[in-house]
Scaffold this active site. Sequence first.
Site, PDB file in Angstrom:
ATOM      1  N   ASP A 102     -22.325  73.182  56.648  1.00 54.97           N
ATOM      2  CA  ASP A 102     -22.791  73.622  55.321  1.00 54.97           C
ATOM      3  C   ASP A 102     -21.766  74.577  54.695  1.00 54.97           C
ATOM      4  O   ASP A 102     -21.369  74.410  53.538  1.00 54.97           O
ATOM      5  CB  ASP A 102     -24.137  74.349  55.414  1.00 54.97           C
ATOM      6  CG  ASP A 102     -25.276  73.503  55.993  1.00 54.97           C
ATOM      7  OD1 ASP A 102     -26.257  73.273  55.293  1.00 54.97           O
ATOM      8  OD2 ASP A 102     -25.164  73.063  57.165  1.00 54.97           O
ATOM      9  N   GLU A 125     -25.728  76.615  47.284  1.00 57.01           N
ATOM     10  CA  GLU A 125     -26.866  77.028  48.122  1.00 57.01           C
ATOM     11  C   GLU A 125     -26.497  78.181  49.064  1.00 57.01           C
ATOM     12  O   GLU A 125     -27.283  79.101  49.253  1.00 57.01           O
ATOM     13  CB  GLU A 125     -27.371  75.843  48.967  1.00 57.01           C
ATOM     14  CG  GLU A 125     -28.552  76.272  49.833  1.00 57.01           C
ATOM     15  CD  GLU A 125     -29.080  75.197  50.767  1.00 57.01           C
ATOM     16  OE1 GLU A 125     -28.573  74.075  50.766  1.00 57.01           O
ATOM     17  OE2 GLU A 125     -30.028  75.521  51.516  1.00 57.01           O
ATOM     18  N   ASP A 192     -25.148  71.459  46.783  1.00 52.21           N
ATOM     19  CA  ASP A 192     -25.847  71.529  48.064  1.00 52.21           C
ATOM     20  C   ASP A 192     -24.894  70.904  49.075  1.00 52.21           C
ATOM     21  O   ASP A 192     -24.733  69.693  49.141  1.00 52.21           O
ATOM     22  CB  ASP A 192     -27.172  70.753  48.013  1.00 52.21           C
ATOM     23  CG  ASP A 192     -28.042  71.070  49.211  1.00 52.21           C
ATOM     24  OD1 ASP A 192     -27.504  71.503  50.236  1.00 52.21           O
ATOM     25  OD2 ASP A 192     -29.272  70.872  49.112  1.00 52.21           O
ATOM     26  N   ILE A 194     -24.814  70.591  52.318  1.00 48.97           N
ATOM     27  CA  ILE A 194     -25.531  69.624  53.165  1.00 48.97           C
ATOM     28  C   ILE A 194     -26.999  69.717  52.760  1.00 48.97           C
ATOM     29  O   ILE A 194     -27.648  70.739  52.987  1.00 48.97           O
ATOM     30  CB  ILE A 194     -25.400  69.919  54.684  1.00 48.97           C
ATOM     31  CG1 ILE A 194     -23.943  69.730  55.123  1.00 48.97           C
ATOM     32  CG2 ILE A 194     -26.309  68.972  55.481  1.00 48.97           C
ATOM     33  CD1 ILE A 194     -23.721  69.890  56.630  1.00 48.97           C
ATOM     34  N   ASP A 195     -27.478  68.672  52.140  1.00 47.51           N
ATOM     35  CA  ASP A 195     -28.902  68.621  51.821  1.00 47.51           C
ATOM     36  C   ASP A 195     -29.557  67.834  52.942  1.00 47.51           C
ATOM     37  O   ASP A 195     -29.055  66.775  53.334  1.00 47.51           O
ATOM     38  CB  ASP A 195     -29.106  67.932  50.468  1.00 47.51           C
ATOM     39  CG  ASP A 195     -30.582  67.878  50.087  1.00 47.51           C
ATOM     40  OD1 ASP A 195     -31.299  68.858  50.373  1.00 47.51           O
ATOM     41  OD2 ASP A 195     -31.004  66.857  49.508  1.00 47.51           O
ATOM     42  N   THR A 197     -30.395  69.549  55.952  1.00 45.01           N
ATOM     43  CA  THR A 197     -29.727  70.084  57.153  1.00 45.01           C
ATOM     44  C   THR A 197     -30.513  69.705  58.415  1.00 45.01           C
ATOM     45  O   THR A 197     -29.927  69.420  59.460  1.00 45.01           O
ATOM     46  CB  THR A 197     -29.558  71.617  57.045  1.00 45.01           C
ATOM     47  OG1 THR A 197     -28.913  71.898  55.808  1.00 45.01           O
ATOM     48  CG2 THR A 197     -28.689  72.169  58.164  1.00 45.01           C
ATOM     49  N   ASP A 355     -31.168  70.877  45.043  1.00 44.04           N
ATOM     50  CA  ASP A 355     -31.862  69.814  45.785  1.00 44.04           C
ATOM     51  C   ASP A 355     -32.200  68.620  44.898  1.00 44.04           C
ATOM     52  O   ASP A 355     -32.705  67.604  45.410  1.00 44.04           O
ATOM     53  CB  ASP A 355     -33.171  70.358  46.392  1.00 44.04           C
ATOM     54  CG  ASP A 355     -32.940  71.156  47.665  1.00 44.04           C
ATOM     55  OD1 ASP A 355     -31.930  70.905  48.349  1.00 44.04           O
ATOM     56  OD2 ASP A 355     -33.768  72.031  47.976  1.00 44.04           O
TER      57      ASP A 355
HETATM   58  N1  LIG Z   1     -41.547  74.457  51.368  1.00 40.78           N
HETATM   59  C1  LIG Z   1     -40.648  73.634  50.869  1.00 40.78           C
HETATM   60  N2  LIG Z   1     -41.012  72.715  49.927  1.00 40.78           N
HETATM   61  C2  LIG Z   1     -40.111  71.862  49.422  1.00 40.78           C
HETATM   62  N3  LIG Z   1     -38.796  71.856  49.759  1.00 40.78           N
HETATM   63  C3  LIG Z   1     -38.380  72.749  50.670  1.00 40.78           C
HETATM   64  C4  LIG Z   1     -39.269  73.672  51.266  1.00 40.78           C
HETATM   65  N4  LIG Z   1     -38.559  74.425  52.131  1.00 40.78           N
HETATM   66  C5  LIG Z   1     -37.271  73.993  52.067  1.00 40.78           C
HETATM   67  N5  LIG Z   1     -37.159  72.993  51.193  1.00 40.78           N
HETATM   68  C6  LIG Z   1     -35.965  72.271  50.767  1.00 40.78           C
HETATM   69  O1  LIG Z   1     -36.031  70.931  51.227  1.00 40.78           O
HETATM   70  C7  LIG Z   1     -34.701  70.486  51.318  1.00 40.78           C
HETATM   71  C8  LIG Z   1     -34.629  69.234  52.134  1.00 40.78           C
HETATM   72  O2  LIG Z   1     -35.361  68.256  51.486  1.00 40.78           O
HETATM   73  P1  LIG Z   1     -35.929  66.993  52.244  1.00 40.78           P
HETATM   74  O3  LIG Z   1     -37.160  67.399  52.955  1.00 40.78           O
HETATM   75  O4  LIG Z   1     -36.186  66.046  51.131  1.00 40.78           O
HETATM   76  O5  LIG Z   1     -34.857  66.555  53.156  1.00 40.78           O
HETATM   77  C9  LIG Z   1     -33.975  71.630  51.912  1.00 40.78           C
HETATM   78  O6  LIG Z   1     -32.635  71.527  51.575  1.00 40.78           O
HETATM   79  P2  LIG Z   1     -31.479  71.913  52.670  1.00 40.78           P
HETATM   80  O7  LIG Z   1     -31.623  70.992  53.807  1.00 40.78           O
HETATM   81  O8  LIG Z   1     -30.267  71.725  51.866  1.00 40.78           O
HETATM   82  O9  LIG Z   1     -31.738  73.341  53.030  1.00 40.78           O
HETATM   83  C10 LIG Z   1     -34.671  72.849  51.297  1.00 40.78           C
HETATM   84  O10 LIG Z   1     -33.956  73.389  50.194  1.00 40.78           O
HETATM   85 MG   LIG Z   2     -31.034  70.935  50.024  1.00 39.51          MG
HETATM   86 MG   LIG Z   3     -28.375  72.443  51.972  1.00 41.58          MG
HETATM   87 MG   LIG Z   4     -30.643  74.837  53.341  1.00 40.30          MG
END
Ligand SMILES: Nc1ncnc2c1ncn2[C@@H]1O[C@H](COP(=O)(O)O)[C@@H](OP(=O)(O)O)[C@H]1O
Ligand SMILES: [Mg+2]
Ligand SMILES: [Mg+2]
Ligand SMILES: [Mg+2]
Length: 414
Positions: A102, A125, A192, A194-195, A197, A355
């Site tokens: 990341d 991020e 982002d 790494i989305d 993670t 995101d």
């Molecule tokens: N309570 C929550 N509700 C919705 N999204 C959330 C969350 N907590 C974290 N996230 C976000 O969900 C993203 C991942 O989405 P998904 O579930 O679609 O893979 C995360 O991005 P990162 O992985 O970049 O931190 C984070 O920003």
């Molecule tokens: Mg993300």
């Molecule tokens: Mg991320």
């Molecule tokens: Mg994150």
Amino acid sequence: MSRPTDKKYSYLRLSFLVPLSVLILAIFLSRSFPRLALFAGQLKPFSTTVNNMSSQIPMYQKELEIALLAVQRAAQLTKRVFHEKAKGTVSKDDKSPVTIGDFGAQALIISALKANFPEDEIVGEEDADELRSEAGKGLRDQIWELVKSTKLADANSESRLGGPVKDEDAMLDLIDFGNSEGGAHGRIWTIDPIDGTKGFLRGGQYAVCLALLVDGDVKVGVLGCPNLPVDDSAPLDSNIGANQTDEGRGVIFSAVQGLGATSRPLTTGPLSLQGQRIAMKAIPDGDMSKACFCESVEAGHSNQSESAQIAKKLGITKPSVRMDSQAKYGSIARGAGDIYLRLPTSETYQEKIWDHAAGDLIVREAGGQVTDTLGKRLDFSKGRTLAENKGVVAARAEVHGKVLKAVQEVIGQK
Ligand SMILES: Nc1ncnc2c1ncn2[C@@H]1O[C@H](COP(=O)(O)O)[C@@H](OP(=O)(O)O)[C@H]1O
Ligand SMILES: [Mg+2]
Ligand SMILES: [Mg+2]
Ligand SMILES: [Mg+2]
């Protein structure tokens, strides 16, 4: 009675005034509606300016090219980390994970943006606070090793990204350039690195995401998805690409506002600018029972029991495809899936702009509609979060109303 010379003058005047008015009207129309100018001029997609016009209509060609290259290079760094056993994972204040991948990817993307668009603001991020501490030295060194040695194979492309990062301190400063508060004015990139993670750590889907906002509106969006099949027609299921070899995997989705959405293979070589047009597909026979809907793997990110009730209400018979990251947006944009639901799990959580920005534009440019659960367009002008929105409902434009109605009937019952 008018004399013959008067008639001659009025013909002359007419033959001068009519073309002049047509010319003025044409200039007015093409300035007011740049897309008309595009069709009229049959410009190649991604041309920077509309020819034969005194004013320059930005078509964001340079932004798109740099964003594609920056995502390509950052994805290369994440892939190196992905294949390593130890991913240098730490827990952030909100208990979510962040890895050396990341931080490294954010540093490389910001380095490319700073070299090409030094005036632009950046909402990233991650920040480097943790890495600056004594305890962060080990991680910092690992990230620096990655950042200084990740280069695009094509030297010309690499040089367009502004050359190597000077040293470790410069790398930390680059990561921290992503600290803009965002907002409704000016040019702001959102990253982002790494989305998904958690997906990345699990060996599932993840995405390297970059978008340009101008006055709060998404103009350019790029999503690098190293673990999605390169084939746009590959069927979607929850195990797609998970823990498999790199063969046949890796795709970059992109879109420029008004110019459609494309996909291209995620390679290390020179970039193919053309890309392949992508579009959402009609649900076969308009029969919702055949629709495929995607949602998060993480139950904490999207309410999966509500989504099951919504699917039932719509008559969808297939189980949901659960995948991490904005790979969901890319997948529905290329017609591999039909609907993406993200249903709030808490009253207080605010979705983050990084995101959603790239995915929102890519889906809309592919013929989809993206709103929140209240039916409002996602509003990227409110700062680092989508403060005015709740959840996400994305679907092909024709069925979006139907899906939203089902969402509201189920959520409204709470
Ligand atoms: N309570 C929550 N509700 C919705 N999204 C959330 C969350 N907590 C974290 N996230 C976000 O969900 C993203 C991942 O989405 P998904 O579930 O679609 O893979 C995360 O991005 P990162 O992985 O970049 O931190 C984070 O920003
Ligand atoms: Mg993300
Ligand atoms: Mg991320
Ligand atoms: Mg994150």
